[in-house]
Design a protein around this motif. Structure first.
Motif, PDB file in Angstrom:
ATOM      1  N   MET A 186      99.453 -26.092 -27.422  1.00 53.01           N
ATOM      2  CA  MET A 186      98.017 -25.976 -26.518  1.00 53.01           C
ATOM      3  C   MET A 186      97.686 -25.002 -27.695  1.00 53.01           C
ATOM      4  SD  MET A 186      98.729 -28.027 -24.225  1.00 53.01           S
ATOM      5  CE  MET A 186      97.958 -28.269 -23.274  1.00 53.01           C
ATOM      6  N   LYS A 187      96.512 -25.164 -27.549  1.00 54.26           N
ATOM      7  CA  LYS A 187      95.365 -24.018 -27.799  1.00 54.26           C
ATOM      8  C   LYS A 187      93.685 -24.208 -27.273  1.00 54.26           C
ATOM      9  CE  LYS A 187      94.187 -23.168 -33.239  1.00 54.26           C
ATOM     10  NZ  LYS A 187      93.917 -22.836 -34.184  1.00 54.26           N
ATOM     11  N   PRO A 188      93.108 -22.915 -26.537  1.00 53.13           N
ATOM     12  CA  PRO A 188      92.345 -22.711 -26.792  1.00 53.13           C
ATOM     13  C   PRO A 188      90.859 -23.543 -27.565  1.00 53.13           C
ATOM     14  CG  PRO A 188      93.298 -20.807 -26.184  1.00 53.13           C
ATOM     15  CD  PRO A 188      93.739 -21.288 -27.713  1.00 53.13           C
ATOM     16  N   PHE A 189      90.258 -24.212 -26.416  1.00 53.57           N
ATOM     17  CA  PHE A 189      88.469 -24.526 -27.350  1.00 53.57           C
ATOM     18  C   PHE A 189      88.239 -23.730 -27.584  1.00 53.57           C
ATOM     19  CE2 PHE A 189      84.997 -26.781 -26.822  1.00 53.57           C
ATOM     20  CZ  PHE A 189      84.626 -27.833 -27.045  1.00 53.57           C
ATOM     21  N   HIS A 190      88.258 -22.638 -27.499  1.00 54.59           N
ATOM     22  CA  HIS A 190      87.254 -21.457 -28.368  1.00 54.59           C
ATOM     23  C   HIS A 190      87.294 -21.149 -29.129  1.00 54.59           C
ATOM     24  CE1 HIS A 190      89.848 -18.799 -26.409  1.00 54.59           C
ATOM     25  NE2 HIS A 190      89.122 -18.183 -27.042  1.00 54.59           N
ATOM     26  N   THR A 191      88.292 -21.733 -30.013  1.00 54.09           N
ATOM     27  CA  THR A 191      89.277 -20.964 -30.728  1.00 54.09           C
ATOM     28  C   THR A 191      88.301 -22.380 -32.005  1.00 54.09           C
ATOM     29  OG1 THR A 191      91.295 -22.163 -30.611  1.00 54.09           O
ATOM     30  CG2 THR A 191      91.526 -20.180 -30.256  1.00 54.09           C
ATOM     31  N   LEU A 192      88.168 -22.696 -32.218  1.00 51.43           N
ATOM     32  CA  LEU A 192      87.324 -24.770 -32.402  1.00 51.43           C
ATOM     33  C   LEU A 192      86.155 -24.165 -32.868  1.00 51.43           C
ATOM     34  CD1 LEU A 192      90.679 -26.792 -32.698  1.00 51.43           C
ATOM     35  CD2 LEU A 192      90.381 -24.812 -34.682  1.00 51.43           C
ATOM     36  N   PHE A 193      85.864 -24.042 -31.452  1.00 55.96           N
ATOM     37  CA  PHE A 193      84.548 -24.755 -31.546  1.00 55.96           C
ATOM     38  C   PHE A 193      83.426 -23.239 -30.621  1.00 55.96           C
ATOM     39  CE2 PHE A 193      86.294 -28.468 -31.561  1.00 55.96           C
ATOM     40  CZ  PHE A 193      85.686 -29.256 -32.447  1.00 55.96           C
ATOM     41  N   PRO A 194      83.700 -22.236 -30.874  1.00 59.10           N
ATOM     42  CA  PRO A 194      83.483 -21.162 -30.113  1.00 59.10           C
ATOM     43  C   PRO A 194      82.085 -21.361 -30.162  1.00 59.10           C
ATOM     44  CG  PRO A 194      83.682 -20.478 -32.441  1.00 59.10           C
ATOM     45  CD  PRO A 194      84.178 -21.773 -32.372  1.00 59.10           C
ATOM     46  N   ASP A 195      80.901 -21.277 -30.280  1.00 56.49           N
ATOM     47  CA  ASP A 195      79.485 -21.876 -30.266  1.00 56.49           C
ATOM     48  C   ASP A 195      79.405 -22.678 -29.200  1.00 56.49           C
ATOM     49  OD1 ASP A 195      78.766 -19.959 -32.137  1.00 56.49           O
ATOM     50  OD2 ASP A 195      78.494 -21.532 -33.569  1.00 56.49           O
ATOM     51  N   ILE A 196      79.659 -23.505 -29.302  1.00 56.52           N
ATOM     52  CA  ILE A 196      80.004 -24.418 -27.520  1.00 56.52           C
ATOM     53  C   ILE A 196      80.605 -24.529 -26.954  1.00 56.52           C
ATOM     54  CG2 ILE A 196      80.347 -27.252 -27.049  1.00 56.52           C
ATOM     55  CD1 ILE A 196      80.397 -28.139 -29.423  1.00 56.52           C
ATOM     56  N   ALA A 197      81.828 -23.786 -26.536  1.00 53.31           N
ATOM     57  CA  ALA A 197      82.382 -22.577 -25.904  1.00 53.31           C
ATOM     58  C   ALA A 197      81.650 -21.958 -25.350  1.00 53.31           C
ATOM     59  CB  ALA A 197      83.519 -22.216 -25.923  1.00 53.31           C
ATOM     60  N   GLU A 198      80.989 -20.793 -25.910  1.00 52.21           N
ATOM     61  CA  GLU A 198      80.197 -20.039 -25.051  1.00 52.21           C
ATOM     62  C   GLU A 198      79.134 -20.349 -24.582  1.00 52.21           C
ATOM     63  OE1 GLU A 198      78.310 -17.614 -29.027  1.00 52.21           O
ATOM     64  OE2 GLU A 198      80.697 -17.189 -29.072  1.00 52.21           O
ATOM     65  N   LYS A 199      78.953 -21.423 -24.572  1.00 49.61           N
ATOM     66  CA  LYS A 199      77.835 -22.374 -23.857  1.00 49.61           C
ATOM     67  C   LYS A 199      78.135 -22.992 -22.363  1.00 49.61           C
ATOM     68  CE  LYS A 199      74.595 -22.478 -27.560  1.00 49.61           C
ATOM     69  NZ  LYS A 199      74.088 -23.959 -28.361  1.00 49.61           N
ATOM     70  N   GLU A 200      79.406 -23.870 -22.978  1.00 49.55           N
ATOM     71  CA  GLU A 200      79.718 -24.637 -21.987  1.00 49.55           C
ATOM     72  C   GLU A 200      80.390 -24.490 -20.906  1.00 49.55           C
ATOM     73  OE1 GLU A 200      77.887 -28.786 -24.061  1.00 49.55           O
ATOM     74  OE2 GLU A 200      79.513 -28.125 -23.785  1.00 49.55           O
ATOM     75  N   THR A 201      81.193 -23.140 -20.907  1.00 46.07           N
ATOM     76  CA  THR A 201      81.981 -23.051 -20.479  1.00 46.07           C
ATOM     77  C   THR A 201      81.681 -22.495 -19.897  1.00 46.07           C
ATOM     78  OG1 THR A 201      83.504 -21.715 -22.107  1.00 46.07           O
ATOM     79  CG2 THR A 201      84.025 -21.124 -20.595  1.00 46.07           C
ATOM     80  N   ARG A 202      82.123 -23.042 -18.422  1.00 47.09           N
ATOM     81  CA  ARG A 202      82.371 -22.834 -16.624  1.00 47.09           C
ATOM     82  C   ARG A 202      83.338 -21.991 -16.092  1.00 47.09           C
ATOM     83  NH1 ARG A 202      80.041 -26.324 -13.330  1.00 47.09           N
ATOM     84  NH2 ARG A 202      79.610 -27.462 -15.752  1.00 47.09           N
ATOM     85  N   VAL A 203      82.326 -20.981 -15.084  1.00 44.98           N
ATOM     86  CA  VAL A 203      82.559 -19.754 -14.460  1.00 44.98           C
ATOM     87  C   VAL A 203      82.042 -19.843 -13.013  1.00 44.98           C
ATOM     88  CG1 VAL A 203      81.661 -17.154 -14.732  1.00 44.98           C
ATOM     89  CG2 VAL A 203      82.090 -18.951 -16.803  1.00 44.98           C
ATOM     90  N   LEU A 204      82.710 -19.316 -12.690  1.00 42.82           N
ATOM     91  CA  LEU A 204      83.183 -18.744 -11.533  1.00 42.82           C
ATOM     92  C   LEU A 204      82.950 -17.060 -10.790  1.00 42.82           C
ATOM     93  CD1 LEU A 204      83.585 -20.807  -8.760  1.00 42.82           C
ATOM     94  CD2 LEU A 204      85.892 -19.065  -8.642  1.00 42.82           C
ATOM     95  N   LYS A 205      81.705 -17.119 -10.269  1.00 41.95           N
ATOM     96  CA  LYS A 205      81.798 -15.896  -9.942  1.00 41.95           C
ATOM     97  C   LYS A 205      82.053 -15.229  -8.111  1.00 41.95           C
ATOM     98  CE  LYS A 205      77.937 -12.038  -9.762  1.00 41.95           C
ATOM     99  NZ  LYS A 205      76.551 -11.836 -10.094  1.00 41.95           N
ATOM    100  N   VAL A 206      82.229 -14.632  -7.947  1.00 37.54           N
ATOM    101  CA  VAL A 206      83.182 -14.224  -6.799  1.00 37.54           C
ATOM    102  C   VAL A 206      82.066 -12.714  -6.173  1.00 37.54           C
ATOM    103  CG1 VAL A 206      84.873 -13.329  -4.925  1.00 37.54           C
ATOM    104  CG2 VAL A 206      85.463 -15.503  -6.878  1.00 37.54           C
TER     105      VAL A 206
END
Length: 772
Positions: free
Chosen positions: A1-21
């Motif tokens: 298993m490997k985090p997506f951002h390790t292969l596609f850091p630029d895309i991950a920076e733009k498309e990672t979903r974030v929840l704010k409490v």
């Protein structure tokens, strides 16, 4: 298993979903305010089209995973999910986060399609060929939270079959600890930027600040080395702890997050030492005030050294090497003429309180520096020592117990004969507190020193100078010593009686409220008592350990109500504790005093102060009669709980306790003996080639756990007593512990006890994890 951002850091920076409490969230069980990143993790095995995603809900504030969500993209496929992954840690808020994830994918089909697109991109990058799998259907049926599929059979009688099932289920989770502290790079975060742009479940802003300079990765981006990240992490820990020291006086400055981080990274002790010496240690002169950062560094050093000691006790080779290496580093860097003596003293105290044996290099360096310091040595002479005693009294110490950490840390650098020389000077000192301290040395941890203390009092002191308090303590601790050490003390007591020295009465204190933790997987239980007098509170505590006895004892006096509540809150947050009747506390102490006598491990001197602070006569060592206790509880149990149907139900559900019940979360065997059986090379062969475990594995594992039978019986019986003694509604029905204890007592094979099959599973898993 490997985090997506390790292969596609630029895309991950733009498309990672974030929840704010939000901070003003009124929900009672809401997660702490802050940002939570839905990090995507995909399988990197070649020729595998599992069509799944793992979502790690990562807390920005705590820098850890709060939930691990497993989901297959095909609703009709195997284990479609989403479900909370049973092989990864889950926080107390995991149920809320998975529900939030389900709400988002149901409300926004584009997000689910985005995850599917990321899966294809990831697989194409791994396979280096266009994706050959079937096309994903458009999101249609709404998802709901599901339960995970069944884990490997925990009631399998053959441990070989059990291990094979376990490894098949874990797959690459055994090779990749993919939810560790390095999952998410903190340099991707910028508080101000995110606070400005992010709202509930909206995606991150279109760009993220560039990473800081460091080692370049294969993608061309620079990445921090492990050592630089460790140093940066140590610096952050010190600053955070120092801030709590300044802003929250009286409260424990080491919060749960910090404790967990150090427990996971004990080798951070080297970086903490560097930070302490290079940035915050005093530089001599006119005794400048010590900064909060310096104090925080010393506190964190002790925390890390204690973690190392835990593993030393489990005979882990890495821990023994680390202990030797850090102590050599302390000797090399701290025990120099140009280093303030307070730093040397504080580091000695940290080593002493952590329970590590002082390394010869530190002792040697300390001897070399004796000509520069006022520190006492075996060559110092009585006049020099008396001046030091004068200085101690001038510092305002009120009781001999207050001297223990300071004086014992300094004494441990000396050989036994040197320590006995100093104790003799103390016993004859003009200061009563110093003489009383010499009396506490009857409980010195080194038997070579301890056994000679009565002779010192007999030969070098006037018995009339023994204080009534010390005389009372001598009588009280007599039965705490191994039997072969008592005759010398008996002769001393007789001589003091002949001199008509009065025995002081016990202080007039009233036993307050007791709180007791569960027994953890290493056989440790903690117990605390709060007492009050004139609006001031005293906290007294002990820690016992199976096979050892009373391992630690401590007293904190002069607390106000807010400080008392803060300490209790900190205890309750880190471990499960319940309020119990006083009788449990007394029986626990008496039994483990007896255990210490049997193992030649008397309690620490602070236990005398605990007894005095709660108004209890010094406990007499007395073992719990397990057979009688078992029969008594059987007679008092609800008759329904001892019927076969109920017993069978409890035994069956016990296999889930380590996964579902807080009290059992640490119930697994954690020592080097198990690591010797579970050879990591064999495990590699099994994982890579699908082989079966070696033929003798089942026998060795079974024998290992059969040898632990008495420990588990004792632990479960004490847990039954613990739950039975709860004031108010107990967190768990005490008869359930009784049922399990009775199975052990009756000799049921460990393979027939579902709880133990779960313990075996977890023990194997964590052994492999450690060796990785």
């Amino acid at each position: 298993m490997k985090p997506f951002h390790t292969l596609f850091p630029d895309i991950a920076e733009k498309e990672t979903r974030v929840l704010k409490v939000h901070p003003n969230n009124d929900e009672e069980d809401s997660p702490p305010p802050g940002l939570y990143f839905f990090m995507e993790i995909y399988c990197e095995r070649k020729n595998c089209d599992c069509r799944r995603v793992m979502i790690s809900v990562h807390s920005q504030a705590e820098n850890r995973s709060m939930a691990a969500i497993n989901m297959g993209f095909d609703p009709q496929g195997p284990e479609p999910g989403p479900f909370l992954d049973p092989w990864n840690p889950q926080s107390e808020y995991a149920d809320l986060f998975i529900q939030a994830f389900v709400d988002i994918i149901n409300r926004e089909p584009d997000y689910l399609e985005q995850l599917q697109d990321h899966y294809i991109m990831f697989k194409e990058a791994v396979e280096k060929t266009p994706y050959q799998g079937k096309r994903f259907k458009k999101p249609g049926k709404k998802r709901s939270v599901l339960e995970p599929g069944p884990l490997p059979d925990r009631q399998a009688k053959d441990v070989n079959v059990f291990l094979k099932n376990l490894i098949d289920e874990l797959g690459e989770a055994l090779e990749n600890d993919y939810l560790d502290d390095d999952l998410f790079d903190e340099d991707m975060l910028d508080d101000d930027l995110f606070d400005e742009y992010l709202f509930d479940d909206e995606p991150p802003p279109p760009s993220i600040p560039p990473k800081k300079a460091g080692k370049k990765s294969k993608s061309g981006k620079k990445k921090k080395t492990k050592s630089s990240k460790q140093q940066s992490g140590a610096s952050k820990l010190i600053r955070g702890t120092a801030a709590r020291l300044k802003n929250e006086p009286g409260e424990n400055p080491v919060d749960v997050k910090t404790k967990n981080h150090i427990a996971s990274n004990p080798d951070i002790v080297f970086s903490l030492l560097s930070e302490l010496l290079d940035k915050y240690s005093p530089t001599g002169g006119l005794e400048p005030e010590l900064s909060p950062e310096y104090e925080a560094g010393v506190i964190l050093m002790e925390e890390a050294l204690t973690e190392i000691r835990y593993s030393v006790e489990r005979n882990r080779a890495w821990a023994e090497k680390t202990s030797e290496k850090i102590q050599k580093k302390i000797a090399e860097r701290a025990f120099q003429v140009n280093v303030d003596t307070r730093v040397q003293s504080d580091l000695l105290q940290a080593l002493y309180r952590a329970g590590l044996e002082i390394h010869p290099d530190i002792k040697e360096k300390s001897e070399e520096l004796a000509t520069y310091y006022s520190r006492f040595t075996s060559k110092g002479g009585s006049s020099g020592l008396e001046r030091m005693f004068d200085a101690i009294i001038a510092d305002g110490f009120q009781t001999p117990f207050e001297l223990l950490d300071f004086v014992m840390a300094e004494m441990t650098i000396l050989p036994p004969e040197g320590q006995l020389s100093i104790i003799a000077e103390m016993a004859a000192s003009k200061h009563s507190i110093i003489r009383d301290f010499a009396g506490l040395m009857l409980l010195h941890p080194d038997p070579e020193v301890r056994s000679h203390v009565p002779m010192i009092f007999n030969e070098f002191t006037d018995e009339s100078t023994v204080s009534p308090e010390t005389f009372r303590r001598m009588i009280g601790l007599r039965n705490w010593l191994p039997e072969d050490e008592r005759p010398g003390l008996d002769a001393l007591i007789k001589r003091i009686r002949s001199a008509r020295v009065e025995c002081a009465p016990m202080p007039n204190s009233t036993f307050g409220e007791a709180s007791v933790s569960t027994f953890d997987g290493s056989g440790i239980q903690g117990a605390w008592v709060f007492t009050s007098e004139k609006r001031k509170f005293t906290l007294s505590g002990i820690m016992v350990r199976q096979t050892e006895g009373v391992r630690e004892a401590w007293v904190r006096k002069g607390l106000n109500k807010s400080e008392m509540n803060a300490i209790y809150g900190d205890i309750s947050q880190s471990i499960l504790t319940v309020k119990t009747d006083p009788e449990y506390f007394h029986r626990l102490t008496a039994h483990f005093l007896w255990t210490g006598v049997q193992n030649d491990t008397p309690p620490p001197p602070e236990l005398l102060e605990v007894a005095e602070s709660i108004g209890k006569t010094y406990w007499h060592p007395e073992p719990l009669d397990y057979d009688a206790e078992l029969k008594r509880m059987e007679s008092e149990a609800d008759p329904k709980t001892l019927k076969p149907a109920y017993v069978s139900k409890v035994l069956s559900e016990s296999k889930h306790w380590p996964d579902e019940e807080t009290f059992a979360s640490s119930w697994f065997e954690d020592d080097a003996g198990l690591d010797h059986i579970i050879d990591i090379d064999d495990i590699d062969d099994i994982v890579e080639a699908g082989k079966s475990p070696r033929n003798d594995f089942n026998t060795q594992i079974t024998e290992f756990f059969e040898n632990k039978r008495e420990l588990w019986f004792e632990r479960l019986l004490w847990m039954a007593l613990w739950a039975k003694s709860c004031i108010g509604r107990p967190p768990f029905k005490w008869e359930k512990f009784l049922i399990l204890a009775r199975e052990f007592h009756r000799g049921a094979p460990v393979e027939d006890i579902p709880l133990m099959m779960s313990v075996i599973e977890r023990s194997i898993y964590f052994s492999i994890h450690r060796q990785r």
